[in-house]
Design a protein around this motif. Structure first.
Motif, PDB file in Angstrom:
ATOM      1  N   TYR A 159      44.927  71.054  51.829  1.00 51.80           N
ATOM      2  CA  TYR A 159      44.573  70.656  53.181  1.00 51.80           C
ATOM      3  C   TYR A 159      45.437  71.492  54.116  1.00 51.80           C
ATOM      4  O   TYR A 159      46.413  72.113  53.692  1.00 51.80           O
ATOM      5  CB  TYR A 159      44.717  69.156  53.426  1.00 51.80           C
ATOM      6  CG  TYR A 159      46.130  68.624  53.405  1.00 51.80           C
ATOM      7  CD1 TYR A 159      46.857  68.461  54.579  1.00 51.80           C
ATOM      8  CD2 TYR A 159      46.743  68.254  52.213  1.00 51.80           C
ATOM      9  CE1 TYR A 159      48.152  67.958  54.564  1.00 51.80           C
ATOM     10  CE2 TYR A 159      48.040  67.748  52.190  1.00 51.80           C
ATOM     11  CZ  TYR A 159      48.734  67.601  53.367  1.00 51.80           C
ATOM     12  OH  TYR A 159      50.016  67.106  53.352  1.00 51.80           O
ATOM     13  N   TYR A 200      33.633  75.657  66.929  1.00 45.52           N
ATOM     14  CA  TYR A 200      33.809  74.369  66.253  1.00 45.52           C
ATOM     15  C   TYR A 200      35.169  73.757  66.609  1.00 45.52           C
ATOM     16  O   TYR A 200      35.270  72.572  66.900  1.00 45.52           O
ATOM     17  CB  TYR A 200      33.729  74.517  64.730  1.00 45.52           C
ATOM     18  CG  TYR A 200      32.343  74.419  64.165  1.00 45.52           C
ATOM     19  CD1 TYR A 200      31.626  73.225  64.207  1.00 45.52           C
ATOM     20  CD2 TYR A 200      31.745  75.509  63.549  1.00 45.52           C
ATOM     21  CE1 TYR A 200      30.359  73.130  63.672  1.00 45.52           C
ATOM     22  CE2 TYR A 200      30.473  75.421  63.011  1.00 45.52           C
ATOM     23  CZ  TYR A 200      29.782  74.225  63.082  1.00 45.52           C
ATOM     24  OH  TYR A 200      28.528  74.140  62.556  1.00 45.52           O
ATOM     25  N   TYR A 212      36.474  62.707  62.801  1.00 48.49           N
ATOM     26  CA  TYR A 212      36.201  63.853  61.942  1.00 48.49           C
ATOM     27  C   TYR A 212      34.993  64.649  62.425  1.00 48.49           C
ATOM     28  O   TYR A 212      34.096  64.117  63.066  1.00 48.49           O
ATOM     29  CB  TYR A 212      35.991  63.415  60.487  1.00 48.49           C
ATOM     30  CG  TYR A 212      34.861  62.434  60.310  1.00 48.49           C
ATOM     31  CD1 TYR A 212      33.593  62.860  59.945  1.00 48.49           C
ATOM     32  CD2 TYR A 212      35.049  61.065  60.510  1.00 48.49           C
ATOM     33  CE1 TYR A 212      32.551  61.961  59.788  1.00 48.49           C
ATOM     34  CE2 TYR A 212      34.015  60.160  60.351  1.00 48.49           C
ATOM     35  CZ  TYR A 212      32.769  60.615  59.992  1.00 48.49           C
ATOM     36  OH  TYR A 212      31.737  59.722  59.845  1.00 48.49           O
ATOM     37  N   THR A 254      29.908  72.755  56.834  1.00 52.44           N
ATOM     38  CA  THR A 254      29.612  73.301  55.515  1.00 52.44           C
ATOM     39  C   THR A 254      30.244  74.689  55.407  1.00 52.44           C
ATOM     40  O   THR A 254      30.344  75.405  56.405  1.00 52.44           O
ATOM     41  CB  THR A 254      28.100  73.385  55.242  1.00 52.44           C
ATOM     42  OG1 THR A 254      27.902  73.878  53.911  1.00 52.44           O
ATOM     43  CG2 THR A 254      27.376  74.284  56.221  1.00 52.44           C
ATOM     44  N   GLU A 305      40.538  69.136  55.966  1.00 54.50           N
ATOM     45  CA  GLU A 305      40.427  68.655  54.595  1.00 54.50           C
ATOM     46  C   GLU A 305      39.298  69.401  53.891  1.00 54.50           C
ATOM     47  O   GLU A 305      38.300  69.754  54.520  1.00 54.50           O
ATOM     48  CB  GLU A 305      40.155  67.150  54.613  1.00 54.50           C
ATOM     49  CG  GLU A 305      41.257  66.385  55.334  1.00 54.50           C
ATOM     50  CD  GLU A 305      40.870  64.948  55.684  1.00 54.50           C
ATOM     51  OE1 GLU A 305      39.706  64.555  55.481  1.00 54.50           O
ATOM     52  OE2 GLU A 305      41.757  64.231  56.177  1.00 54.50           O
ATOM     53  N   SER A 311      32.656  72.276  51.664  1.00 58.76           N
ATOM     54  CA  SER A 311      32.712  71.775  53.035  1.00 58.76           C
ATOM     55  C   SER A 311      34.152  71.496  53.442  1.00 58.76           C
ATOM     56  O   SER A 311      35.030  71.327  52.589  1.00 58.76           O
ATOM     57  CB  SER A 311      31.856  70.517  53.205  1.00 58.76           C
ATOM     58  OG  SER A 311      32.356  69.469  52.417  1.00 58.76           O
ATOM     59  N   ILE A 312      34.341  71.483  54.762  1.00 65.33           N
ATOM     60  CA  ILE A 312      35.643  71.149  55.324  1.00 65.33           C
ATOM     61  C   ILE A 312      35.438  70.116  56.419  1.00 65.33           C
ATOM     62  O   ILE A 312      34.326  69.964  56.941  1.00 65.33           O
ATOM     63  CB  ILE A 312      36.378  72.390  55.889  1.00 65.33           C
ATOM     64  CG1 ILE A 312      35.557  73.081  56.977  1.00 65.33           C
ATOM     65  CG2 ILE A 312      36.748  73.343  54.772  1.00 65.33           C
ATOM     66  CD1 ILE A 312      36.261  74.257  57.642  1.00 65.33           C
ATOM     67  N   SER A 313      36.513  69.424  56.745  1.00 59.67           N
ATOM     68  CA  SER A 313      36.454  68.411  57.786  1.00 59.67           C
ATOM     69  C   SER A 313      37.706  68.496  58.640  1.00 59.67           C
ATOM     70  O   SER A 313      38.811  68.439  58.119  1.00 59.67           O
ATOM     71  CB  SER A 313      36.348  67.021  57.141  1.00 59.67           C
ATOM     72  OG  SER A 313      36.223  66.022  58.125  1.00 59.67           O
ATOM     73  N   ASP A 368      32.637  67.563  60.462  1.00 55.42           N
ATOM     74  CA  ASP A 368      32.391  68.232  59.183  1.00 55.42           C
ATOM     75  C   ASP A 368      31.662  69.559  59.377  1.00 55.42           C
ATOM     76  O   ASP A 368      30.808  69.684  60.259  1.00 55.42           O
ATOM     77  CB  ASP A 368      31.548  67.342  58.264  1.00 55.42           C
ATOM     78  CG  ASP A 368      32.275  66.074  57.853  1.00 55.42           C
ATOM     79  OD1 ASP A 368      33.515  66.084  57.824  1.00 55.42           O
ATOM     80  OD2 ASP A 368      31.598  65.081  57.559  1.00 55.42           O
ATOM     81  N   TYR A 395      36.475  69.656  50.662  1.00 48.00           N
ATOM     82  CA  TYR A 395      35.680  68.784  49.797  1.00 48.00           C
ATOM     83  C   TYR A 395      34.863  69.586  48.798  1.00 48.00           C
ATOM     84  O   TYR A 395      34.488  70.728  49.061  1.00 48.00           O
ATOM     85  CB  TYR A 395      34.745  67.914  50.646  1.00 48.00           C
ATOM     86  CG  TYR A 395      35.502  66.923  51.484  1.00 48.00           C
ATOM     87  CD1 TYR A 395      35.912  65.705  50.955  1.00 48.00           C
ATOM     88  CD2 TYR A 395      35.866  67.213  52.789  1.00 48.00           C
ATOM     89  CE1 TYR A 395      36.636  64.802  51.708  1.00 48.00           C
ATOM     90  CE2 TYR A 395      36.582  66.315  53.551  1.00 48.00           C
ATOM     91  CZ  TYR A 395      36.961  65.114  53.008  1.00 48.00           C
ATOM     92  OH  TYR A 395      37.694  64.225  53.760  1.00 48.00           O
ATOM     93  N   TYR A 402      35.946  70.322  68.587  1.00 45.06           N
ATOM     94  CA  TYR A 402      36.828  69.286  68.061  1.00 45.06           C
ATOM     95  C   TYR A 402      37.900  68.937  69.094  1.00 45.06           C
ATOM     96  O   TYR A 402      38.144  67.758  69.372  1.00 45.06           O
ATOM     97  CB  TYR A 402      37.481  69.739  66.748  1.00 45.06           C
ATOM     98  CG  TYR A 402      38.377  68.674  66.167  1.00 45.06           C
ATOM     99  CD1 TYR A 402      37.845  67.628  65.421  1.00 45.06           C
ATOM    100  CD2 TYR A 402      39.750  68.688  66.400  1.00 45.06           C
ATOM    101  CE1 TYR A 402      38.654  66.626  64.918  1.00 45.06           C
ATOM    102  CE2 TYR A 402      40.562  67.687  65.896  1.00 45.06           C
ATOM    103  CZ  TYR A 402      40.016  66.663  65.160  1.00 45.06           C
ATOM    104  OH  TYR A 402      40.821  65.676  64.674  1.00 45.06           O
ATOM    105  N   ALA A 427      40.037  66.520  60.908  1.00 44.79           N
ATOM    106  CA  ALA A 427      40.227  65.069  60.947  1.00 44.79           C
ATOM    107  C   ALA A 427      41.576  64.684  61.536  1.00 44.79           C
ATOM    108  O   ALA A 427      42.559  65.411  61.402  1.00 44.79           O
ATOM    109  CB  ALA A 427      40.108  64.495  59.537  1.00 44.79           C
TER     110      ALA A 427
END
Length: 163
Positions: free
Chosen positions: A57, A139, A122, A126, A70, A81-83, A124, A72, A143, A85
């Motif tokens: 992370y 992005y 969060y 891809t 994070e 994928s990422i997030s 997300d 995934y 956020y 958060a």
């Protein structure tokens, strides 16, 4: 006359090419190193850490508050994928009604309450395929701006609850 029009269009396309070429750099965001480099390129700090589960992370910050990136569905250090958060400590204000109200009007930044009563925000993304640096920076900007909006939303709800 047609030849002049075609020549003009060709010149315009050629003139536009150098500017777009700079934005066409594609990023592989499936690895922690790739995401960290993209964050740093966008002007954010990026410290790669390892979770208890062994997955990477990244710690970063926006609006004076830490957030994490994070990863995934990771296989061989590549993740699908990422997030982005952030977590808020347990609070009686975190209810399904609050999360539903926020999520009903916000498209990208979502919130939810985990089993420990912490509020999680969060966004997300891809990592299948690639993004340009400009798209990735957008992005992060989304956020950051929606994080500020969430802070205002929570402050308003907290003030209303005090009355």
């Amino acid at each position: 006359m047609k030849t002049i029009c075609y020549a003009f269009v060709g010149m315009m396309l050629a003139a536009a090419s150098p500017a777009s070429a700079a934005e066409e750099k594609l990023l592989d965001l499936s690895t922690a190193a790739g995401v960290a480099a993209a964050l740093q390129e966008a002007g954010y700090k990026a410290v790669i850490k390892q979770g208890d589960d062994g997955d990477p992370y990244i710690l970063s910050a926006a609006n004076g508050e830490e957030f994490s990136v994070e990863f995934y569905d990771c296989k061989d250090k590549h993740c699908t994928s990422i997030s982005f958060a952030s977590f808020y400590k347990e609070d009686p204000l975190w209810t399904p009604a609050l999360t539903n109200e926020w999520n009903a009007t916000k498209r990208f930044l979502r919130i939810g309450v985990d089993s420990k009563g912490k509020l999680r925000e969060y966004l997300d993304i891809t990592t299948i395929g690639k993004l340009t640096q400009a798209n990735f920076a957008d992005y992060i900007s989304w956020y950051e701006s929606m994080d500020a909006e969430l802070s205002k939303f929570i402050t308003a709800k907290r003030d209303a609850a005090k009355k």
